[in-house]
Design an enzyme around this catalytic site. Structure first.
Site, PDB file in Angstrom:
ATOM      1  N   SER B  96       0.850  -1.178   0.000  1.00  0.00           N
ATOM      2  CA  SER B  96       0.000   0.000   0.000  1.00  0.00           C
ATOM      3  C   SER B  96       0.889   1.233   0.000  1.00  0.00           C
ATOM      4  O   SER B  96       1.966   1.253   0.593  1.00  0.00           O
ATOM      5  CB  SER B  96      -0.956  -0.005   1.182  1.00  0.00           C
ATOM      6  OG  SER B  96      -0.278   0.366   2.340  1.00  0.00           O
ATOM      7  N   HIS B 100       1.394  12.178   0.843  1.00  0.00           N
ATOM      8  CA  HIS B 100       0.863  13.499   1.176  1.00  0.00           C
ATOM      9  C   HIS B 100       1.946  14.530   0.852  1.00  0.00           C
ATOM     10  O   HIS B 100       2.814  14.800   1.681  1.00  0.00           O
ATOM     11  CB  HIS B 100       0.525  13.585   2.670  1.00  0.00           C
ATOM     12  CG  HIS B 100      -0.599  12.693   3.096  1.00  0.00           C
ATOM     13  ND1 HIS B 100      -1.914  12.985   2.825  1.00  0.00           N
ATOM     14  CD2 HIS B 100      -0.621  11.521   3.767  1.00  0.00           C
ATOM     15  CE1 HIS B 100      -2.695  12.034   3.326  1.00  0.00           C
ATOM     16  NE2 HIS B 100      -1.936  11.130   3.894  1.00  0.00           N
ATOM     17  N   HIS B 110      -3.227   7.455  -3.386  1.00  0.00           N
ATOM     18  CA  HIS B 110      -3.245   6.193  -2.659  1.00  0.00           C
ATOM     19  C   HIS B 110      -3.295   5.052  -3.657  1.00  0.00           C
ATOM     20  O   HIS B 110      -3.986   5.145  -4.672  1.00  0.00           O
ATOM     21  CB  HIS B 110      -4.475   6.154  -1.750  1.00  0.00           C
ATOM     22  CG  HIS B 110      -4.846   4.782  -1.287  1.00  0.00           C
ATOM     23  ND1 HIS B 110      -5.944   4.106  -1.785  1.00  0.00           N
ATOM     24  CD2 HIS B 110      -4.259   3.958  -0.393  1.00  0.00           C
ATOM     25  CE1 HIS B 110      -6.012   2.914  -1.197  1.00  0.00           C
ATOM     26  NE2 HIS B 110      -5.015   2.802  -0.347  1.00  0.00           N
ATOM     27  N   ARG B 114      -3.081  -6.280  -3.608  1.00  0.00           N
ATOM     28  CA  ARG B 114      -3.052  -7.346  -2.599  1.00  0.00           C
ATOM     29  C   ARG B 114      -3.411  -8.684  -3.223  1.00  0.00           C
ATOM     30  O   ARG B 114      -4.099  -8.760  -4.243  1.00  0.00           O
ATOM     31  CB  ARG B 114      -3.980  -7.011  -1.423  1.00  0.00           C
ATOM     32  CG  ARG B 114      -5.399  -6.700  -1.819  1.00  0.00           C
ATOM     33  CD  ARG B 114      -6.203  -6.077  -0.661  1.00  0.00           C
ATOM     34  NE  ARG B 114      -7.581  -5.829  -1.095  1.00  0.00           N
ATOM     35  CZ  ARG B 114      -7.991  -4.749  -1.745  1.00  0.00           C
ATOM     36  NH1 ARG B 114      -7.140  -3.773  -2.030  1.00  0.00           N
ATOM     37  NH2 ARG B 114      -9.244  -4.608  -2.138  1.00  0.00           N
ATOM     38  N   HIS B 180     -21.347  11.116   5.386  1.00  0.00           N
ATOM     39  CA  HIS B 180     -21.736  12.195   6.296  1.00  0.00           C
ATOM     40  C   HIS B 180     -21.400  13.576   5.735  1.00  0.00           C
ATOM     41  O   HIS B 180     -21.881  14.588   6.246  1.00  0.00           O
ATOM     42  CB  HIS B 180     -21.073  12.018   7.669  1.00  0.00           C
ATOM     43  CG  HIS B 180     -19.588  12.167   7.636  1.00  0.00           C
ATOM     44  ND1 HIS B 180     -18.741  11.281   7.004  1.00  0.00           N
ATOM     45  CD2 HIS B 180     -18.782  13.137   8.145  1.00  0.00           C
ATOM     46  CE1 HIS B 180     -17.495  11.691   7.148  1.00  0.00           C
ATOM     47  NE2 HIS B 180     -17.488  12.802   7.821  1.00  0.00           N
ATOM     48  N   ARG B 265       0.063  -3.771  12.678  1.00  0.00           N
ATOM     49  CA  ARG B 265       1.000  -2.809  13.269  1.00  0.00           C
ATOM     50  C   ARG B 265       0.396  -1.400  13.155  1.00  0.00           C
ATOM     51  O   ARG B 265       0.324  -0.824  12.058  1.00  0.00           O
ATOM     52  CB  ARG B 265       2.333  -2.897  12.518  1.00  0.00           C
ATOM     53  CG  ARG B 265       3.418  -2.001  13.100  1.00  0.00           C
ATOM     54  CD  ARG B 265       4.739  -2.235  12.371  1.00  0.00           C
ATOM     55  NE  ARG B 265       5.810  -1.431  12.937  1.00  0.00           N
ATOM     56  CZ  ARG B 265       6.302  -0.332  12.353  1.00  0.00           C
ATOM     57  NH1 ARG B 265       5.823   0.092  11.203  1.00  0.00           N
ATOM     58  NH2 ARG B 265       7.291   0.347  12.928  1.00  0.00           N
TER      59      ARG B 265
END
Lengths: 322, 322
Positions: B96, B100, B110, B114, B180, B265
């Site tokens: 991954s 930024h 991003h 996988r 939201h 982790r």
């Protein structure tokens, strides 16, 4: 019962509490002018009144929300212990307070009181209270933490003695816990839900006592800590620690998640977040402060035991509490 | 199949991708020295390799994680579409990437690839891929967004034509959505899970194409945007917008929640968060930029249609794309 209904008694108590909290915070800020005054309507009935100070001189953010809403169908997430009430008409009143002072020596605090009434299809109306308060220091002071818990205990004493304090203090420790960090959010306080201490009257008085207790105790702590001098080192550590606060509110807090999922007012719900937060990777801007905070404060402990009953880990650098 | 097992083919592909991404980012940063090199072990088997740049000159944070873990019991959250596999022995490999940049004109990006292998008690081994990439601009550029989606489409074409791109582009739009806030996280890209395009071989090639496509496309966008001059106004808007990124990752992202809940982790998982984020209450540090971003970019749209097919809302101020 008198001719006044229960929610008509709770409504002015909560509105009054909101006003008094805003007045107390405005005294510390030195002005009430920058507190915004937002009234909003809930899509299903009723509404709220948000008083928010954003970017204040002393208080970087303070959010004091009152709401009184009604709905035709209680969301199942609203009650943990009474699933059979989901779907029934309800009324919910609440005040929530969250304060992020600018001074890193002044702790962040949170308080919430709430009242729910549900009218199931058969049987009589059901009602209960919930609430509590908790403290999140960045730099701990033993004196403040003991005082905070003494006050919390004092609020409980007339209603259920030491046992009531223990029960709600433990609940608070369990609730405000960041499992992925293996640490509590702060030093706790009280937390309770689905609460009825015998009668409405008695529980009403208890919740009022909790509310005013928060107000007095946090006022006293702000008075002690806001004058302390601080600099960039303390600020960096505060911003780093505030990241944990964001993590708790977005990952765990049921009120936040429930509010967002049930179509609550996003701006009001997320006014609980700190204005500015910093995340680092596998490092900390102040290792000494971090160690002290984690070892002395972010450990569930009996704050009322004389000298602390945490586990015997001595103050890190010999200075009492710091 | 050859004598080399499937995961032995995926492992070097993913490790190589991690290395190339770090090399590309290090070119933009001007140095590879500050990339930390952390190797960690997973409690149940295998481990990971995290390359994280924190507080870089050009890249405020870049996290490029590789992991290859095994476990005795697949968590049920790991597969949406094959609940019957929960509890079986498994192997999971992934990379991954999250970047930024410091320059607010350079978008955050991003990417994730996988591979999962599960050995159920009866029947043969089951395996699938997942992955995708998405872009989150603060200041949008039509040129970048069209380019990003053209590249995404190009990666899909040999494996399933335009239809494959549409399917995974739509999935991305649905996944990276903040309910939201009523807005997507960014301008999307590709997202896919439980993916098998016919054979292992074909899907392996597809995932490799997606990975290298991300690398090239983001590299090109950084090259265009990192040289642009910016000041405090753009920075304030970027920090405000990054708050939304934190909200998505902590409230919605299944990978983040699953990782934290399954004892991953924490430092690696939360390295996806922006280093610094700002929340305001009912206000925005740059209303014009906010309006432009929301009207022109944070609207699900067909980026490949000539001139855009969003809905006819014209550029806010007549400047193309800005």
């Amino acid at each position: 019962m008198s001719a006044i209904s229960r929610h008509e008694r709770v409504d002015p108590l909560f509105r009054g509490f909101q006003e008094e909290v805003v007045a107390m915070l405005a005294r510390h800020e030195g002005s009430i002018e920058r507190f915004r005054d937002d009234r909003w309507e809930y899509q299903h009935g009723g509404g709220g009144h948000s008083r928010v100070l954003d970017g204040g001189k002393t208080l970087e953010r303070a959010a004091v929300h009152f709401s009184h809403i009604t709905g035709a169908s209680l969301p199942s997430a609203a009650t943990q212990h009474r699933p059979q009430l989901a779907g029934a008409p309800f009324r919910a009143l609440g005040v929530s307070v969250i304060v992020h002072p600018r001074n890193p020596y002044a702790p962040t605090s949170h308080c919430n009181v709430r009242y729910l009434e549900v009218a199931p299809g058969e049987g009589s109306e059901v009602f209960w209270f919930g609430g509590g308060f908790d403290l999140t220091p960045f730099y701990g002071f033993q004196e403040d933490c003991r005082f905070w818990h003494q006050e919390a205990c004092g609020a409980c004493l007339p209603f259920g003695g030491n046992e009531l304090y223990r029960r709600y203090k433990d609940w608070c420790d369990r609730y405000f816990y960041l499992a992925h960090r293996g640490e509590p959010r702060g030093i706790g306080g009280l937390f309770f839900d689905d609460c009825m201490l015998g009668t409405f009257e008695c529980t009403f008085e208890f919740v009022a006592a909790v509310a005013w207790c928060y107000l007095r105790a946090y006022d006293a702590i702000l008075t002690r800590r806001l004058p302390l001098a601080w600099g960039p080192r303390e600020r960096a550590f505060q911003l780093y620690r505030r990241g944990r606060y964001v993590e708790f509110n977005l990952l765990y807090d049921r009120g936040t998640r429930f509010g967002l999922e049930s179509g609550g007012r996003t701006e009001s719900i997320l006014a609980s977040l700190p204005p500015l937060a910093h995340w680092t990777y596998a490092s900390c801007p102040d290792e000494r402060a971090e160690r002290n905070l984690k070892e002395q404060y972010l450990q569930v402990q009996d704050w009322l035991a004389s000298g602390g009953e945490q586990s015997g880990s001595p103050p890190v650098d010999g200075m009492p509490g710091h």
